[in-house]
Write an enzyme that holds these catalytic residues in place. Structure first.
Site, PDB file in Angstrom:
ATOM      1  N   ASN A  89       0.865  -1.181   0.000  1.00  0.00           N
ATOM      2  CA  ASN A  89       0.000   0.000   0.000  1.00  0.00           C
ATOM      3  C   ASN A  89       0.909   1.242   0.000  1.00  0.00           C
ATOM      4  O   ASN A  89       1.512   1.564   1.018  1.00  0.00           O
ATOM      5  CB  ASN A  89      -0.888  -0.039   1.249  1.00  0.00           C
ATOM      6  CG  ASN A  89      -1.854   1.131   1.310  1.00  0.00           C
ATOM      7  OD1 ASN A  89      -1.817   2.033   0.462  1.00  0.00           O
ATOM      8  ND2 ASN A  89      -2.712   1.124   2.309  1.00  0.00           N
ATOM      9  N   ARG A 148      -2.966  -2.193  -3.040  1.00  0.00           N
ATOM     10  CA  ARG A 148      -4.147  -1.371  -2.806  1.00  0.00           C
ATOM     11  C   ARG A 148      -4.107  -0.214  -3.812  1.00  0.00           C
ATOM     12  O   ARG A 148      -3.115   0.501  -3.890  1.00  0.00           O
ATOM     13  CB  ARG A 148      -4.134  -0.815  -1.388  1.00  0.00           C
ATOM     14  CG  ARG A 148      -5.317   0.072  -1.164  1.00  0.00           C
ATOM     15  CD  ARG A 148      -5.282   0.750   0.179  1.00  0.00           C
ATOM     16  NE  ARG A 148      -6.497   1.509   0.328  1.00  0.00           N
ATOM     17  CZ  ARG A 148      -6.556   2.693   0.923  1.00  0.00           C
ATOM     18  NH1 ARG A 148      -5.466   3.223   1.414  1.00  0.00           N
ATOM     19  NH2 ARG A 148      -7.690   3.332   1.020  1.00  0.00           N
ATOM     20  N   HIS A 204     -13.603   2.439   0.597  1.00  0.00           N
ATOM     21  CA  HIS A 204     -13.549   1.410   1.663  1.00  0.00           C
ATOM     22  C   HIS A 204     -14.143   0.078   1.197  1.00  0.00           C
ATOM     23  O   HIS A 204     -14.592  -0.718   2.015  1.00  0.00           O
ATOM     24  CB  HIS A 204     -14.360   1.838   2.911  1.00  0.00           C
ATOM     25  CG  HIS A 204     -13.771   2.961   3.687  1.00  0.00           C
ATOM     26  ND1 HIS A 204     -14.560   3.925   4.282  1.00  0.00           N
ATOM     27  CD2 HIS A 204     -12.504   3.271   3.989  1.00  0.00           C
ATOM     28  CE1 HIS A 204     -13.784   4.794   4.906  1.00  0.00           C
ATOM     29  NE2 HIS A 204     -12.535   4.419   4.751  1.00  0.00           N
ATOM     30  N   ARG A 228     -13.030  15.257   8.406  1.00  0.00           N
ATOM     31  CA  ARG A 228     -13.838  15.602   7.220  1.00  0.00           C
ATOM     32  C   ARG A 228     -15.277  15.899   7.626  1.00  0.00           C
ATOM     33  O   ARG A 228     -15.838  15.211   8.489  1.00  0.00           O
ATOM     34  CB  ARG A 228     -13.842  14.433   6.232  1.00  0.00           C
ATOM     35  CG  ARG A 228     -12.531  14.276   5.501  1.00  0.00           C
ATOM     36  CD  ARG A 228     -12.516  13.022   4.645  1.00  0.00           C
ATOM     37  NE  ARG A 228     -11.436  12.132   5.038  1.00  0.00           N
ATOM     38  CZ  ARG A 228     -11.339  10.865   4.673  1.00  0.00           C
ATOM     39  NH1 ARG A 228     -12.248  10.312   3.906  1.00  0.00           N
ATOM     40  NH2 ARG A 228     -10.321  10.133   5.093  1.00  0.00           N
ATOM     41  N   GLU A 239      -8.338  -5.162   6.020  1.00  0.00           N
ATOM     42  CA  GLU A 239      -8.244  -4.827   4.600  1.00  0.00           C
ATOM     43  C   GLU A 239      -7.061  -5.515   3.928  1.00  0.00           C
ATOM     44  O   GLU A 239      -7.144  -5.922   2.770  1.00  0.00           O
ATOM     45  CB  GLU A 239      -8.180  -3.305   4.434  1.00  0.00           C
ATOM     46  CG  GLU A 239      -9.506  -2.665   4.844  1.00  0.00           C
ATOM     47  CD  GLU A 239      -9.489  -1.146   4.850  1.00  0.00           C
ATOM     48  OE1 GLU A 239      -9.704  -0.556   3.795  1.00  0.00           O
ATOM     49  OE2 GLU A 239      -9.277  -0.559   5.926  1.00  0.00           O
TER      50      GLU A 239
END
Ligand code: AMP
Length: 401
Positions: free
Chosen positions: A7, A91, A180, A241, A384
């Site tokens: 990643n 990823r 996601h 956010r 993940e």
């Protein structure tokens, strides 16, 4: 299969070396500040304690070479030789409309990832760099791209289209994509396993609540709606956010404060959400610690859980029947207060929370609903990296469809 999961961020390279057969992490590590002078490399290989060193790495290729050296070294190695790496899974944040599934990396796939850089200018370019570094250093290995967006490509058009003039979809591909995806897919699979039912027979709402958060409606294993949109800014309140708000508010703030688009983007992405509202932190642990008697912390908790409940309510209507609501990621797995507030007064909708069990549950796969609850409430830890390793294996074995 032994898969190296990679990643890459703009100045980082994160990896796990996973044996998928028994979901075993043989090694993991993180290289940070690549190209920024003194590069920090921390890793845990096998049963050895965590090690932190500084290295020289001007780019991702040099960082990768260092990682491979350590993975095969006498002192820290977990591999006899690099031949033991059977595949590499990357990823990749944005697959745009090009990818419904993970994909074996070919020239065509590389081109498509490059085209989609426009949609994720901060993420896709370093993801691409990671792939190119692996091609250079390990040219004989099969590589697979696993996209954050792919799982949501099954959304129907009424879920993904914005009511903007249609030409902007045609010209710029402005639509909702969702993110996601690997996490939502993984916890849905795990929940089906836990419930002992085929995923195809279940309707689920998965709540990935971490520093970034999104909620997904899943029918029969397929995403039919999700809270993040064109970018990961839309949806529920997140660490820094804002989540969804009236688009007119940003035009108003930009005018009042004379902000440039970049400054407005920073305000929405880095200074809003839990941090902006509370004025304390983006971390729910600090909000919980401050909550007693702190009005802004209490307000933050209320606004956060209210925003989550809105999506849960909407997705119940979309799905018609919901077999389970699933909580995952940093907040979802650990914060029982958030879970309790999210599930308050939901008995009439078929969800009765076992408050005691909820309080005791942290980071373990647990059914936190009362036995007489019509539908289940589950905490399912996400993973993940393991999902990327599994998808890599399935693509190589031709099982990913
Ligand atoms: P993630 O993005 O999934 O790694 O989640 C990170 C976020 O999870 C942190 O910023 C915290 O807000 C939250 N978190 C992690 N551990 C806890 C905990 N024990 N209690 C409450 N929130 C937590």
């Amino acid at each position: 299969m032994k898969v190296l999961v990679v990643n890459c961020g703009s100045s980082s390279l994160k990896y796990q070396f996973i044996e998928t057969r028994d979901s075993l992490v043989l090694a993991k590590g993180l290289v940070e500040r690549i190209g920024l002078g003194e590069v920090e490399y921390s890793f845990t290989h096998g049963n050895l304690p965590k090690t932190k060193i500084t290295i020289q790495a001007k780019n991702h290729t040099e960082a990768l070479k260092e990682v491979l050296n350590k993975l095969t070294s006498k002192e820290y190695g977990v591999l006899e030789s690099l031949d033991e790496i059977e595949a590499i899974g990357h990823r990749v944040v944005h697959g745009g409309e090009s990818f419904y599934h993970s994909a074996l990396i070919t020239d065509e796939v590389l081109k498509a990832i490059e085209v989609n850089c426009e949609l994720a200018p901060l993420h896709n370019p370093p993801n691409l760099q990671g792939i190119l570094a692996c091609e250079e250093v390990l040219p004989s290995k099969k590589q697979v791209a696993v996209f954050d967006t792919a799982f949501h490509q099954t959304m129907p058009e009424e879920s993904y289209m914005y009511a903007l003039p249609y030409e902007y979809y045609q010209k710029y591909k402005i639509r909702r994509y969702g993110f996601h995806g690997t996490s939502h897919r993984y916890v849905a699979m795990k929940a089906a396993e836990f419930l002992g039912k085929p995923l195809e027979s279940l309707n689920l709402i998965t709540c990935h609540l971490g520093n970034g958060s999104s909620i997904t409606a899943i029918r029969g294993g397929k995403s039919i709606d999700t809270s993040m949109g064109f970018t990961p800014l839309e949806g529920v309140v997140m660490g820094t956010r804002s989540g969804s708000l009236d688009p007119a508010t940003l035009l108003y703030i930009m005018e009042k404060e004379s902000l440039t688009p970049k400054q407005m983007s920073d305000l929405l992405n880095k200074k809003s959400g839990i941090l902006g509202l509370s004025g304390i932190s983006n971390d729910m642990r600090e909000i919980n610690a401050a909550e007693q008697g702190n009005a802004r912390a209490q307000l933050t908790l209320k606004v956060l859980t209210h925003s989550i409940r809105r999506y849960i309510g909407a997705y119940m209507v979309e799905l018609g029947r919901v077999d389970a609501i699933i909580f995952t990621a940093g907040i979802g797995e650990n914060d029982y207060v958030v879970r309790e507030l999210c599930m308050e007064n939901m008995e009439n909708w078929g969800f009765a929370l076992d408050k005691e069990k909820n309080k005791q549950t942290r980071g373990t796969l647990t059914d936190i609903s009362l036995p007489n609850s019509l539908s289940r409430i589950l905490v399912v830890p996400t993973n993940e990296e393991l999902m990327i390793a599994l998808e890599t294996q399935w693509v190589i074995e031709g099982k990913e469809k």
